[in-house]
Structures are given as structure tokens and as C-alpha cells.
Design a protein around this motif. Structure first.
Motif, PDB file in Angstrom:
ATOM      1  N   CYS A 197     -12.193  -1.501 -15.946  1.00  0.00           N
ATOM      2  CA  CYS A 197     -13.606  -1.425 -15.561  1.00  0.00           C
ATOM      3  C   CYS A 197     -13.718  -1.225 -14.049  1.00  0.00           C
ATOM      4  O   CYS A 197     -13.040  -1.896 -13.277  1.00  0.00           O
ATOM      5  N   PHE A 198     -14.545  -0.294 -13.661  1.00  0.00           N
ATOM      6  CA  PHE A 198     -14.793  -0.051 -12.230  1.00  0.00           C
ATOM      7  C   PHE A 198     -15.554  -1.204 -11.590  1.00  0.00           C
ATOM      8  O   PHE A 198     -15.661  -1.273 -10.386  1.00  0.00           O
ATOM      9  N   ASN A 199     -16.139  -2.055 -12.399  1.00  0.00           N
ATOM     10  CA  ASN A 199     -17.058  -3.074 -11.886  1.00  0.00           C
ATOM     11  C   ASN A 199     -18.149  -2.397 -11.054  1.00  0.00           C
ATOM     12  O   ASN A 199     -18.441  -2.811  -9.926  1.00  0.00           O
ATOM     13  N   CYS A 200     -18.720  -1.382 -11.641  1.00  0.00           N
ATOM     14  CA  CYS A 200     -19.753  -0.632 -10.939  1.00  0.00           C
ATOM     15  C   CYS A 200     -20.848  -1.557 -10.457  1.00  0.00           C
ATOM     16  O   CYS A 200     -21.227  -2.493 -11.165  1.00  0.00           O
ATOM     17  N   ALA A 201     -21.335  -1.285  -9.290  1.00  0.00           N
ATOM     18  CA  ALA A 201     -22.618  -1.826  -8.856  1.00  0.00           C
ATOM     19  C   ALA A 201     -22.562  -3.261  -8.370  1.00  0.00           C
ATOM     20  O   ALA A 201     -23.528  -3.737  -7.785  1.00  0.00           O
ATOM     21  N   VAL A 202     -21.461  -3.949  -8.618  1.00  0.00           N
ATOM     22  CA  VAL A 202     -21.428  -5.332  -8.153  1.00  0.00           C
ATOM     23  C   VAL A 202     -20.143  -5.585  -7.388  1.00  0.00           C
ATOM     24  O   VAL A 202     -19.114  -5.001  -7.671  1.00  0.00           O
ATOM     25  N   CYS A 203     -20.251  -6.455  -6.440  1.00  0.00           N
ATOM     26  CA  CYS A 203     -19.076  -6.807  -5.647  1.00  0.00           C
ATOM     27  C   CYS A 203     -18.099  -7.556  -6.531  1.00  0.00           C
ATOM     28  O   CYS A 203     -18.464  -8.520  -7.187  1.00  0.00           O
ATOM     29  N   ASN A 204     -16.855  -7.111  -6.557  1.00  0.00           N
ATOM     30  CA  ASN A 204     -15.849  -7.875  -7.287  1.00  0.00           C
ATOM     31  C   ASN A 204     -14.831  -8.471  -6.324  1.00  0.00           C
ATOM     32  O   ASN A 204     -13.749  -8.864  -6.712  1.00  0.00           O
ATOM     33  N   GLY A 205     -15.229  -8.513  -5.066  1.00  0.00           N
ATOM     34  CA  GLY A 205     -14.367  -9.174  -4.086  1.00  0.00           C
ATOM     35  C   GLY A 205     -13.101  -8.409  -3.780  1.00  0.00           C
ATOM     36  O   GLY A 205     -12.101  -8.993  -3.403  1.00  0.00           O
ATOM     37  N   CYS A 206     -13.133  -7.084  -3.917  1.00  0.00           N
ATOM     38  CA  CYS A 206     -11.903  -6.312  -3.686  1.00  0.00           C
ATOM     39  C   CYS A 206     -11.483  -6.339  -2.222  1.00  0.00           C
ATOM     40  O   CYS A 206     -10.334  -6.088  -1.908  1.00  0.00           O
ATOM     41  N   GLU A 207     -12.443  -6.602  -1.350  1.00  0.00           N
ATOM     42  CA  GLU A 207     -12.168  -6.778   0.082  1.00  0.00           C
ATOM     43  C   GLU A 207     -11.869  -5.495   0.830  1.00  0.00           C
ATOM     44  O   GLU A 207     -11.429  -5.525   1.970  1.00  0.00           O
ATOM     45  N   LEU A 208     -12.103  -4.358   0.211  1.00  0.00           N
ATOM     46  CA  LEU A 208     -11.884  -3.123   0.974  1.00  0.00           C
ATOM     47  C   LEU A 208     -12.836  -3.052   2.161  1.00  0.00           C
ATOM     48  O   LEU A 208     -12.486  -2.563   3.222  1.00  0.00           O
ATOM     49  N   CYS A 209     -14.041  -3.564   1.978  1.00  0.00           N
ATOM     50  CA  CYS A 209     -14.998  -3.565   3.087  1.00  0.00           C
ATOM     51  C   CYS A 209     -14.446  -4.378   4.246  1.00  0.00           C
ATOM     52  O   CYS A 209     -14.529  -3.984   5.411  1.00  0.00           O
ATOM     53  N   LEU A 210     -13.851  -5.492   3.875  1.00  0.00           N
ATOM     54  CA  LEU A 210     -13.322  -6.399   4.899  1.00  0.00           C
ATOM     55  C   LEU A 210     -12.155  -5.741   5.647  1.00  0.00           C
ATOM     56  O   LEU A 210     -12.099  -5.729   6.870  1.00  0.00           O
ATOM     57  N   ILE A 211     -11.267  -5.134   4.869  1.00  0.00           N
ATOM     58  CA  ILE A 211     -10.054  -4.600   5.493  1.00  0.00           C
ATOM     59  C   ILE A 211     -10.342  -3.333   6.275  1.00  0.00           C
ATOM     60  O   ILE A 211      -9.704  -3.053   7.279  1.00  0.00           O
ATOM     61  N   PHE A 212     -11.345  -2.581   5.848  1.00  0.00           N
ATOM     62  CA  PHE A 212     -11.630  -1.332   6.555  1.00  0.00           C
ATOM     63  C   PHE A 212     -12.601  -1.529   7.713  1.00  0.00           C
ATOM     64  O   PHE A 212     -12.835  -0.608   8.487  1.00  0.00           O
TER      65      PHE A 212
END
Lengths: 586, 309, 382
Positions: A527-542
Motif C-alpha cells: 500500500c502506498f499509504n496515499c494521502a496520509v503520513c506514515n512516518g516514512c521520514e523522507l521529509c525529515l531527511i530531505f
């Protein structure tokens, strides 16, 4: 040695640091800011039941299986059923379909539905005194009962048959939906305090006036149990049988004599059920359908399974006459069809090619061209529309305190739609009764309750007790273009395990075995987990500015607006469209 | 796993602070942050002049939580050699000495010192974050600027007329134990390479592509996308090479045409279709050369394996 | 022991920890011997054999910033190549010690001695100490580290090409243990330390840069007194002392020579001979050029009738550099007491400065009615 500290005065001898760059509030540079904003996944919006699919997928990704099941059970009382027999439009709307193949949502749902019942059911609000009567224990009736009970009402379901379940019980073959599964689901509904009384034909055994007088609200969900007539010459012949009746007969344990060659007329799920059941009874079976395979309303998987089991198909053909000899059916005369321009349903209209007739031998014909409502079974004062009861958005009929849903209305005929209609009416009834009790009620809150504004309603949204923390949620649906697919890797969709077709056609054992628990959990991770934050942290790391940190106070992430320069990298890189760049709040 | 769940792969520790004064969307701090995460706090940074001389903060600030020495432009590798020697004398062999230089400080003015250090196999990690021009001084061309790019010293009417220097091959020719390329768009690849490099003694070289929004002229939020496109287009292959001989691609995948990558950047806006074709031809040529290196490494390994057997 | 080896011994006894150098005539023996010392374990140091003098100084800067005692040696072109980093070392307040073998600059190629290479680095913020003998070279190398680390400034010790670098003299090698007492381990105030992370050398704005230069100047000022102290301490342990400025047979002299480097030894010989004849001449030897020992010079030269300054260097378009600086130092001396100052440019590019040259200079000085506007070039053969 060098100079002593006191000699340094304001400026030391060398440019040595004594502070961090945190003194620079670079956040003042920005004119636009990121906002974590959960939106709506297309599966949720596409689900006629109104399930928070995205929500439970996300919980599963975190290994929170019991919580995922509970979230699912909030919205859908029968995941074991829908995981098996739903046509899963969620998968059609799945964004992953644009990437490789849709997530096998049905298999995940089925796994969750087959889990043991939760020890602590959905927390119910304080019990309410009002009583609601529900007529019909099919998916619409049971869903309405389940949700009303969850809202604290005292609910009684009246069922004319000997066992609850409606069509699920009467018509869907055992090899698709084992009765044990249905029993378990109904047990779960009963566990909520729903009273189910069988063998009561309301309007007959129990007069309508009594029901309407003794209950604060009534929900009508008697279903549609009558086969639509073919209107073909010889239809009354022996050997030409309504498909639904045939299925019910077989489910009751009878084994009607079909002869060798069976022809099923129709292209929906009932037709396929008839064909596969006939095959299991030793017959050769041909399905006659007036359009092509692409237009068949039946679930494609079911059609494929039917083919594997030996069912043959004759497309672009319709019966025009039944030929009998000595009181026994011998053949079906057919006319070849061709596809004309689209009709009201959007499908191309079949047009007979009058010059092209042909005859097929048949010992039995099963007709399955749709079911019609028996409106004689509902109070006569309620307004009709065509062949169905007229209902409003909340399921309200023209009668005071009377609501209706499912196949008795002009709702799409599917288990999922019935479950969804039951839920919508439960909210409608709750809303009505609260209003009647003088409680404030939002005047037009339906769109807010619907996933994506046009999907089905969410009882959780109605109750306002979402266990999932959502960041600044909006009700718009995330499209594939809103995602950043660079961060996804291709992964094969897991296929359901199935009985070998030889084994399958020899009996009524369940054919589709779904996925193993681990398989379903793996599939959930697709599942892409569309539309909701799943805490992947890419925002944080980038984040070039170290301005996004793991959250406090229940937020997944905190944005340090003092330092965020508003570059938008986080929003661009969020794989699931969960970050919006906005001027708001600056 | 069908999703990149980077959260589990990236060390938590932040060794860089907010409030640095890089331009919005700058890739250089992203690169630094990831590299430091992989190296940890036992790191000393030697920083010759570059954009990062500013990003690190004016006195008395520092945006790094590790020691940092601002060095003269051309001295990154030499200054680091001295730091390394001092640490060795103090018995500290654990701390990583990291040179953090731009493309100017690496490809151009710092190349002699870098070559010297590499030849001596100094025990340092040299990271070049490459934004393909002298960005700090206002986008003047360097020998890392690609052919056809407009800069403030190669204006669009007469853009860069030479091809980007193949710095990795130059370093590989020194036969240093480890050299690799990486980008900010491939954090796991980058982290793995830094982690690998950290464990190796000797000169290690990492060439990190760091797109520059004002210099390349794209939107601030496209930084990562640009780096990703550079890799996909084969403009910047992700590779590593050990001891100058064993070349390996670290990211596979079908190559995409270079056109969309170029068209996203204002510095290539003046290019016509014919020039884009020329660039494609050069990218193909370099890609094929790289592929031959990788293939010949593979066959060498097979050969040596056979001999060993 | 040749002068170059005296340098090596000095660095070795100082327990230099990081050495980085690039070969150049006439410095090569310094690095050769230090390489041997490092290789055979006599000296526990890391020797970084860099690819240029520029990198040699950069490596010393890195090593010193990381807390090590760093040493290098060079000459002429090599020193010129280092120029940028000489500023870096001084403004970075790094106590690096460097030996420079004075050699003339090209073109045409010239490997022989003159002082233009070091004096061209006058304004880089390095302390400069010029040596006369190989013993002084060895002793000064050790003193240089003590001085550098006392005031956080780099020190350049200077010796003449060939006259010292390649000329063997008897040299007493100090007892290493006593040297250790004299020069304990370096204890830097700041260093690159992962336990106390700091950034060094970041952008400094106009509101603070001047203050840092003031600190540099103030350290230079302290270095004069500090050197006297260090020199005295050396004398206490090793019974030798040099002084920032040495006066030789100046009592009652009406004419004083001012020299630096090996010319001083030749001048001593001439002074002795003239004194023996009853002539009231004396000698002032300048060891320290930066910081400039202006007060000492004023004291020594005031009241003397004539002063002749011998410059083995040239600031083209002006004059000999020592003469010029001494003139400036004497400017605020009471005119009654202020000597007449005669500048002589001698020995450029290694040309021999013989006793005859110095006699000639003394005679010219005595015979002149007044100093000429320009310095006099002695021995010029156009």
C-alpha cells in the motif's frame, strides 16, 4: 600560554565558534510554508461501504494488526464476507494500479475479517433508550443494526427466513461464502446487543402498524428476491428455472436434477453462481450473455474461475424461444447480437441481428438477468420511484420515522452498497432521533461524512472519535499525480490461493482461500499509504534546513517554522501527497 | 519491501543545526547532513572555500556539531593530511577526517593537493559536493560545469564549451581504496557508501551531486528530483570503484533520455534540439565507457576466481 | 655539523610531532635527515611528504590546528609559494615553526643566499629570527617552538644558504631530557577536538576583523619580552644566550655596523681587527626582525655618530630593508642623539661579503660627509 581569557574582551584572538547557527531565524525568509495535511485515499473514497482502508493498511504496516482489525470493524460489520464476495471497487480506484498493480485490498480485508473477534468491541456511547426495528437481515439490515447498536440504540431485526443473512445466506454459494463465515460475522453483530428474530414476516406475522407504533424508527431492508422475467416465448416451460430459486434450492441442501446440458442466461454474479453450481452438480454449462465479456457485470475473477472450472461462454447471444418436446426442454433458440451505441448504463446497447439465429441444445435453462423488488412486502403508503422505494440521502422514506436501504431502493445491487446504505441509514436514524430529542444536529453534514465528499459515509467521522491522529485533514482525494512514485519500488501483487479447478468443481468447498496472514501483511505493505503520513521520514531527511523533527505532543513531525525557509522539498518528495505548501498562518 | 522506509536506515543523530544560511532548497546541506549522520560525532571536518564556508555560519557561529576547520581554497586534502597526522600522533585513529569541498575546490584549485593526498593514500575521506560551478561567487564556470551550460562566465550566447572533468576516473587512477559517486536523492545509497568508506583506511573519495536551484535555475522544491533525473538519465551514474580497478554500478535501472533533465534547468534553456542530441551522445559515450569499466571489472573478477580455483 | 642538520636536530629535540616538507635546494638536507630520524625511530613524528610547499604549510596548519607541534623547512621559491598560508598560520594563531634557508629568488635561477625570500614575508605575521652560527641554528629551533607556543604565533628561523646550511661547524647537542624540561608538551588553548567541537576560521565581519588583527599585533608586541625571557631560560639551562639584538664591542664606539646572518661573523673579525688598531668601532647584530626590536635599537644606537647597516636584501624602488626599518625606528630619537645612518646593499644572490667588503663599508662611512639619499651598493661590477 598566550593571553588570558580576560584579555579577549568582546572578540577572541581567533575566529573560533561559540554558538550555533540557531540564532539565525531563517524562517523569516519564507513566503510559503509546509503543512502536514492528511487527505483521503482513493480506496476509501471508492469503497461503497465507507471503510477507512488507508487507515488499517497503515496500521498493518506498523504491525498493529488488532488495531487494524478494530478500525475495519468500525465501518464494516462483515469484512469476512466482503473480503470474499465484494467486487472490491477499492482496487479499481487504488493509485497503485497506475504504478504496477492495485493492492489486493480484498485479501487483506478478508484476513482481518477472519481474525478472532475483538475482546473489547468498539466503545459504545451511553445507551440510548430509543428502539429501532429493522426489517430484513441482509447486509443492509444487519449493517444498520450494527451501527445503531454501536451508537447505543436498542435494535431488533426481523427476518422472514429461518436464519439471518438475506441473500448472503440464501443465494451465495457455499464455495464462495462458507456459511460458517457468515455465522461468525452475524455472531459479531449480535455481540453488540442486536436482537435478531427470524421467521417473522413483517406485514403479515407482525402488522406494520404495530412495528411503527412500538419502535422509534424503522429501517426497511427486505431486499430483492424475485428473478426478473426473460419475457421470452416458452419461459414457463419445465426446465426453464429462475436462477435465484435454483441457488436457494441448492443452499437448502436440495440437488435438483438438471440433466446434462445447462444454459445460464445472464452476465451477472447470479449467472456465474448458477453456472458454477451447475458444474458442481455434474452438468455441462454454457453461459449465454447478450453483450461481450467486457460488459459483464459479474466480478471478473469469478468469471475466470468459472472458465477454469469448465463453464463455457457464448457472448453476443440472447434467447428468443425455448423448444420443448414431450414436456421437456430440448433447445434454446438464440439470436446473435451486436453492440450498438452506449445506453443509460454507459455500456454499449446490444442490438439483435435478426438474420442470425441459431439453436443450442439444453436440458435446463437457468435465468439470471437480475432480481426485482417485491414492493408488495413494504407498507403501501411509502412513496415509490419506478420499481423501488424512494429514499433520501440518509435513507429516509416518505413515511415518518421510516427509513430504507439496500436492494429495496434503487441502490446499486451489491453487498458493499447494501452495507453502505445500512450505515448511511443508521446515521440518518441517529440524526433523526437526536433531532427529535432536541439535540443540535448539523443541518447538512453528509458530504463531510463521505470519504472524499462523494464516497460512502464514515461512522467514525459521524461519531467524531477517530483513533487515528490526522494532521489538518481535508476531504479531497489524492490522485496518482499527487504522489511522488520515485520512492516506491515495484512489487508483485500477491494472488489469492485457490483450490485446483478439478478439486473445486467436484464439491462446494471454498475455492478462493485468500492469502496467508503473512502474505496479507506483506500485501498490505504494498500500500502506498496515499494521502496520509506514515512516518516514512523522507521529509525529515530531505529537509535542507533540519527544520523537520520527529513529533512531540502526538504529532508525527514538528516543523520548526523559525528555520524552515519554505523551499518545498518536503512537499515535493512526500511520496504520498501528505504535505501541502500554503501561505496560511504566515 | 515496496516502499523506501528510510526512517529505519538513517541514524537519528543530528550533527548539523538549523539556521544555516544556504539558499532555500540547497542540496549542499542535505548532503552534509546525511554524510555526518553516517560518520557520527567522531568526525573532524576540513572545509576549503565553497558555498559551505557560508553555510557553516559566520563567526562566532557554527552549523556543525563536529569540529570544523575552514581551510584555504586549494588546501583541503593537504590540511586534512595534517589533521590526520596530528590525530595519529595523539593515538586517535578512530576519528574520521572529512574534507568537505565543492567542485571548484576539488576539480580545479584543489586538485593538486587532492592528487598528492590520494597518491600518499592519506587516511582521509574526501567529499566533493558538486554543484557544477562556482556558485558561492555567483555561478562562474568550473571544470565540473557540463558542456552547454550557461554560467555567469559562459553566457548563453557562448556557453560552456568543454565537457565535465571525469574526476572519479582521475581519483581511481590513483588506485585509492575507495571512490564512489552519490547524490542527495539517493540517501540510502549515500549512507551505505559513507558507512563503507568510513570503515576503510586510506584515501576515500565521494563525489556527491548537489543540484543548485539558483545556479542551475530550477524551482527550490525540485532539488531532489533533479538529482534523481541526473542519475536516471545516466548523466551521473551511481558507481563505486575499489583500488581503482573494481568498478560497480550501485543503482541499476533503465536509462531515460537526457532531454527532460536538461529542459528542467534554466542553464540549458538556450540549447536547441541539435545540442541536446550532442549532449545525449556524450552522455551515451560516457555511460558506455563506464559500462565497459564495470563489465571488465566483472570479467576480471571471474578470471581471478577461475585462476584461484 | 652543517646548518641544515642543526635544524633537523633542533626539530627532533623539540619533539616535533608532525613534519611536512617539500624538497628545495638548499633545504634538502633538513628533510633528508628528518626523514631518516622518523624512519629509524629516533623521532616519533609523522612526516608528510607532500607534493608542494603550499601543501607542506597546509598540512602544518592542519596538524597544528589539531594540537600537534608542527614543523617544516623551505627556501626561496618554496617560501614564496607558501605566502597565502603564512597569513593563514598567523591569523589562525598556530605556533608552527619553519626553518628557511635564505636563498635568492629567480629568475635567473640562483640557489645562493640572500634575505629577500624571508623579508618578502615580513607582513605575514610570522616572528622572524636570523641566525649566525650552526649552534645558534640548533638552539633557536628549540627556542622558536617555546616562543611560538607562548604567544600563539608562528616562527620562522632563518639561516644563510651554504654559509650555514652546508658548512660544518662544531655544535653542542643539548641533552634531550633538559630540552624536555625547557620545552614541555604543547598544550593548545584550542584544538580540533571531537569532545569540544568548534569551528575555526569562519567568516568574520568588519565589526570584528580588526579586533582579531589587534590581537595578532598585541601578541607580536608580547613576543619581544617573551623572547628575552625564553632566551634567559635557555641560558640558565645551556649556558648560551643570543638576545633579540646583540651588541658587540660597542663601548665608546663612534661607528656601529648593523648586520644579520653570517655577515655578522665576518664583521666581528673586522671589528676585532680595527679595535686592535684602537679604532672605536662596534657591531650590532639583529637576530630578531619581527617583531621589530625598535626600543632596543634606539637605546643601542642613540648617541652614536654613525651607523652603517648592511642589507643582504633589497626592497626594489626603495632600499635595503633593515636600513629602512632602523631609520624609521630612529625617527623619534632626539635629533642631537640621532646617528647618521648609512645603508649598504651587499651580497645579493650569494655574492661573498668579505672582510675587505666590510672594511670598505667602514671606510666609506667614516669618509662620507653625510649619508647619501640612496643606499650604496657595494661591490657592484656593472
Amino acid at each position: 600560554m598566550g593571553p588570558s581569557g580576560s584579555e579577549y574582551r568582546r572578540v577572541p584572538p581567533i575566529a573560533v565558534s561559540s554558538s550555533s547557527t540557531l540564532v539565525n531565524h531563517t524562517g523569516s525568509w519564507k513566503y510559503i510554508r509546509p503543512l502536514f495535511q492528511d487527505r483521503v485515499a482513493p480506496c476509501n473514497a471508492g469503497c461503497p461501504v465507507g471503510i477507512d482502508i488507508e487507515g488499517y493498511m497503515n496500521l498493518l504496516r506498523e504491525g498493529r494488526v488488532a488495531e487494524a482489525r478494530d478500525l475495519l470493524l468500525r465501518e464494516n460489520p462483515m469484512p469476512g464476507v466482503t473480503g470474499r464476495v465484494c467486487h472490491h471497487p477499492c482496487e479499481v480506484s487504488c493509485n497503485r494500479e497506475s504504478f504496477d498493480r492495485a493492492v489486493a485490498v480484498h485479501a487483506v480485508e478478508r484476513m482481518l475479517g477472519d481474525l478472532a473477534m475483538p475482546e473489547v468491541p468498539l466503545p459504545a456511547p451511553p445507551a440510548r433508550n430509543q428502539r429501532v426495528a429493522i426489517v430484513g437481515s441482509g447486509p443492509a439490515g444487519l449493517a444498520c443494526a450494527y451501527h445503531l447498536a454501536g451508537l447505543g440504540y436498542r435494535v431488533t431485526v426481523f427476518e422472514a427466513a429461518t436464519q439471518p443473512g438475506g441473500m448472503l445466506r440464501l443465494a451465495i454459494p457455499e464455495y464462495r461464502l462458507p456459511e460458517a463465515v457468515l455465522d461468525r460475522e452475524i455472531e459479531r453483530i449480535r455481540a453488540r446487543g442486536v436482537e435478531i428474530i427470524c421467521c417473522v414476516n413483517v406485514g403479515d406475522d407482525l402488522p406494520w402498524w404495530s412495528v411503527r407504533a412500538n419502535y422509534d424508527a424503522v429501517f426497511l431492508a427486505p431486499g430483492a428476491h424475485r428473478d426478473r422475467a426473460l419475457e421470452v416465448e416458452g419461459e414457463q416451460s419445465r426446465g426453464v428455472e429462475p436462477g435465484l430459486k435454483f441457488l436457494e434450492d441448492v443452499k437448502r441442501g436440495n440437488r435438483p436434477n438438471l440433466g446434462r446440458q445447462v444454459i445460464v442466461v445472464g452476465g451477472g454474479n447470479t449467472a456465474i453462481d448458477c453456472a458454477r453450481t451447475a458444474v458442481r452438480m455434474g452438468a455441462d454449462c454454457l453461459v449465454l450473455y447478450r453483450r461481450t465479456r467486457a460488459e459483464m457485470p459479474a466480478i471478473p475473477d469469478e468469471v475466470e474461475e468459472a472458465e477454469r472450472e469448465g463453464v463455457k461462454f457464448e457472448f453476443l447471444a440472447a434467447p428468443v424461444a425455448f423448444e420443448s418436446k414431450r414436456g421437456r426442454l430440448k433447445a434454446v433458440e438464440c439470436v446473435r447480437m451486436r453492440l450498438g451505441p452506449p445506453d443509460a448504463s454507459g455500456r454499449r446497447r446490444p442490438i439483435p441481428v435478426d438474420s442470425d439465429h441459431f439453436t443450442l441444445p439444453a436440458d435446463t435453462v437457468l435465468t439470471a438477468v437480475g432480481e426485482v423488488t417485491d414492493l408488495a412486502a413494504v407498507p403501501q403508503d411509502l412513496e415509490r420511484q419506478d420499481s423501488a422505494l424512494r429514499v433520501g440521502a440518509w435513507g429516509e422514506t416518505s413515511g415518518v420515522r421510516v427509513f430504507a436501504g439496500g436492494d429495496v431502493t434503487d441502490e446499486t445491487r451489491s453487498v458493499a452498497h447494501a452495507l453502505g446504505a445500512g450505515k448511511r441509514a443508521a446515521i440518518g436514524i441517529d440524526r433523526y432521533l437526536r433531532q427529535a430529542a432536541g439535540e443540535p444536529v448539523e443541518p447538512d453534514g453528509l458530504a463531510r461524512l463521505r470519504y472524499g465528499g462523494s464516497g460512502n459515509v464514515s461512522i467514525t467521522r459521524w461519531r467524531g472519535d477517530d483513533p487515528i491522529q490526522r494532521a489538518s485533514p481535508t476531504n479531497d482525494v489524492v490522485r496518482f499525480e499527487d504522489l511522488n512514485p520515485s520512492h516506491f519500488q515495484r512489487a508483485a501483487r500477491r494472488d489469492d490461493r485457490r483450490l485446483h479447478s478439478e478439486t473445486a468443481r467436484s464439491g462446494f468447498t471454498e475455492v478462493n482461500l485468500g492469502l496467508t496472514r503473512d502474505g496479507a501483511l506483506e500485501e498490505a505493505r504494498r500500500c502506498f499509504n496515499c494521502a496520509v503520513c506514515n512516518g516514512c521520514e523522507l521529509c525529515l531527511i530531505f529537509c535542507p534546513d533540519v527544520a523537520i523533527a520527529r513529533g512531540t505532543d502526538g504529532n508525527r513531525f514538528d516543523i520548526a517554522l523559525d528555520y524552515c525557509k519554505g523551499c518545498g522539498v518536503c512537499a515535493a518528495e512526500c511520496p504520498r501527497g501528505g504535505i501541502t505548501m500554503t501561505r496560511a498562518g504566515l | 519491501m515496496s516502499q523506501l522506509m528510510i526512517a529505519d536506515r538513517v541514524p537519528r543523530e543530528e550533527l548539523m543545526t538549523s539556521g544555516h544560511v544556504a539558499c532555500p532548497g540547497c542540496a549542499a546541506p542535505i548532503a552534509m547532513r546525511m554524510v555526518l549522520k553516517a560518520l557520527g560525532p567522531k568526525t573532524i571536518v576540513v572545509m576549503p572555500a565553497s558555498c559551505w564556508s557560508i553555510i557553516a555560519g559566520p563567526w562566532p557561529q557554527s552549523s556543525l556539531k563536529v569540529p570544523l576547520y575552514h581551510a584555504a581554497f586549494e588546501t583541503g586534502a593537504a590540511t586534512a593530511s595534517g589533521v590526520r597526522a596530528a590525530l595519529d600522533m595523539q593515538g586517535d585513529t578512530e576519528t574520521t577526517v572529512l574534507v568537505w569541498a565543492g567542485d571548484g575546490g576539488t576539480f580545479d584549485i584543489g586538485l593538486q593537493a587532492l592528487s598528492g593526498a590520494a597518491e600518499r593514500n592519506e587516511n582521509i575521506l574526501y567529499c566533493c559536493y558538486d554543484n557544477e560551478a562556482y556558485m558561492n561567487t555567483g555561478i562562474q564556470r568550473s571544470s565540473a560545469t557540463p558542456w552547454g551550460a550557461a554560467t555567469s562566465t559562459t553566457p548563453a550566447v557562448q556557453p560552456q564549451s568543454t565537457h565535465k572533468k571525469d574526476i572519479l576516473a582521475i581519483l581511481a587512477a590513483h588506485r585509492i581504496p575507495y571512490a564512489a559517486t552519490a547524490t542527495v536523492a539517493h540517501p540510502v545509497d549515500l549512507l551505505e557508501k559513507v558507512t563503507k568508506a568510513r570503515a576503510i583506511r586510506g584515501t576515500r573519495f565521494l563525489h556527491i551531486l548537489a543540484p543548485c536551484p539558483p545556479g542551475w535555475k530550477f524551482e527550490d522544491d525540485e532539488t531532489i528530483e533533479l538529482a534523481r533525473m541526473a542519475v536516471r538519465a545516466g548523466v551521473f551514474p551511481l558507481v563505486e570503484v575499489e583500488h581503482g580497478e573494481h568498478w560497480r554500478f550501485t543503482a541499476e535501472g533503465a536509462r531515460e533520455p537526457v532531454g527532460p533533465y536538461l529542459r528542467k534547468q534554466g542553464r540549458f534553456r538556450h540549447l536547441g534540439e541539435e545540442q541536446v542530441r550532442q549532449i545525449q551522445a556524450e552522455v551515451d559515450r560516457r555511460w558506455n565507457a563506464m559500462r565497459r569499466r564495470v563489465e571488465s571489472s566483472e570479467s576480471d573478477e571471474d578470471g581471478s576466481l577461475a585462476e584461484g580455483g | 655539523m652543517v646548518g641544515n642538520h642543526a635544524v633537523s636536530w633542533g626539530a627532533s629535540l623539540s619533539r616535533a610531532e608532525v613534519i611536512s616538507a617539500y624538497p628545495i635546494t638548499p633545504q634538502t638536507q633538513v628533510v633528508e635527515q628528518l626523514s631518516e630520524m622518523c624512519a629509524d625511530g629516533r623521532l616519533n613524528a609523522r612526516f608528510i611528504k607532500v607534493e608542494s610547499e603550499h601543501s607542506a604549510m597546509a598540512a602544518c596548519i592542519g596538524a597544528s590546528a589539531a594540537g600537534a607541534r608542527a614543523f617544516t623547512a623551505t627556501s626561496s621559491q618554496g617560501l614564496a609559494l607558501m605566502h597565502e598560508l603564512l597569513h593563514w598560520a598567523s591569523l589562525g594563531r598556530l605556533p608552527i615553526v619553519m626553518a628557511d634557508i635564505n636563498r635568492a629568488l629567480a629568475p635567473g635561477w640562483n640557489i645562493w643566499t640572500d634575505q629577500n625570500d624571508t623579508l618578502a614575508q615580513r607582513d605575514t605575521g610570522w616572528i622572524q629570527l636570523y641566525c649566525e652560527t650552526n649552534q645558534e641554528v640548533l638552539d633557536t629551533t628549540i627556542q622558536a617552538f617555546k616562543l611560538a607556543e607562548a604567544v600563539d604565533l608562528p616562527v620562522m628561523l632563518v639561516l644563510d644558504a651554504f654559509y650555514l646550511s652546508h658548512t660544518a661547524e662544531p655544535v653542542d647537542i643539548p641533552d634531550p631530557e633538559m630540552v624536555d624540561v625547557y620545552l614541555p608538551r604543547r598544550e593548545p588553548r584550542y584544538r580540533l577536538d571531537v569532545n569540544e567541537p568548534r569551528a575555526f576560521g569562519a567568516l568574520v565581519r568588519p565589526d570584528s576583523y580588526m579586533e582579531m588583527r589587534w590581537h595578532q599585533q598585541s601578541a607580536m608586541d608580547r613576543a619581544r619580552a617573551e623572547f628575552e625571557h625564553i632566551d634567559r631560560e635557555w641560558e640558565n639551562l645551556f649556558c648560551r644566550r643570543y638576545g633579540a639584538v646583540e651588541s658587540y664591542r660597542t663601548e665608546g664606539a663612534d661607528l656601529l655596523l648593523v648586520t644579520s646572518g653570517t655577515i655578522t661573523s665576518t664583521a666581528r673579525f673586522v671589528i676585532d681587527r680595527r679595535r686592535a688598531r684602537g679604532e672605536a668601532v662596534g657591531l650590532v647584530k639583529m637576530k630578531m626582525f619581527r617583531p621589530f626590536p625598535a626600543d632596543t635599537l634606539r637605546t643601542l644606537l642613540s648617541g652614536v655618530e654613525r651607523v652603517a647597516v648592511l642589507d643582504r636584501n633589497l626592497s626594489p624602488g626603495r632600499s635595503g630593508i633593515f636600513a629602512e626599518e632602523i631609520r624609521a625606528a630612529l625617527y623619534d630619537v632626539d635629533p642631537e642623539e640621532r646617528p647618521a645612518l648609512y645603508g649598504y646593499v651587499v651580497g645579493l644572490g650569494g655574492r661573498d661579503v668579505t672582510p675587505g667588503t666590510i672594511d670598505d663599508i667602514i671606510d666609506r662611512t667614516r669618509g662620507a660627509a653625510a649619508p647619501t639619499r640612496e643606499d650604496v651598493w657595494v661591490g657592484l661590477n656593472l
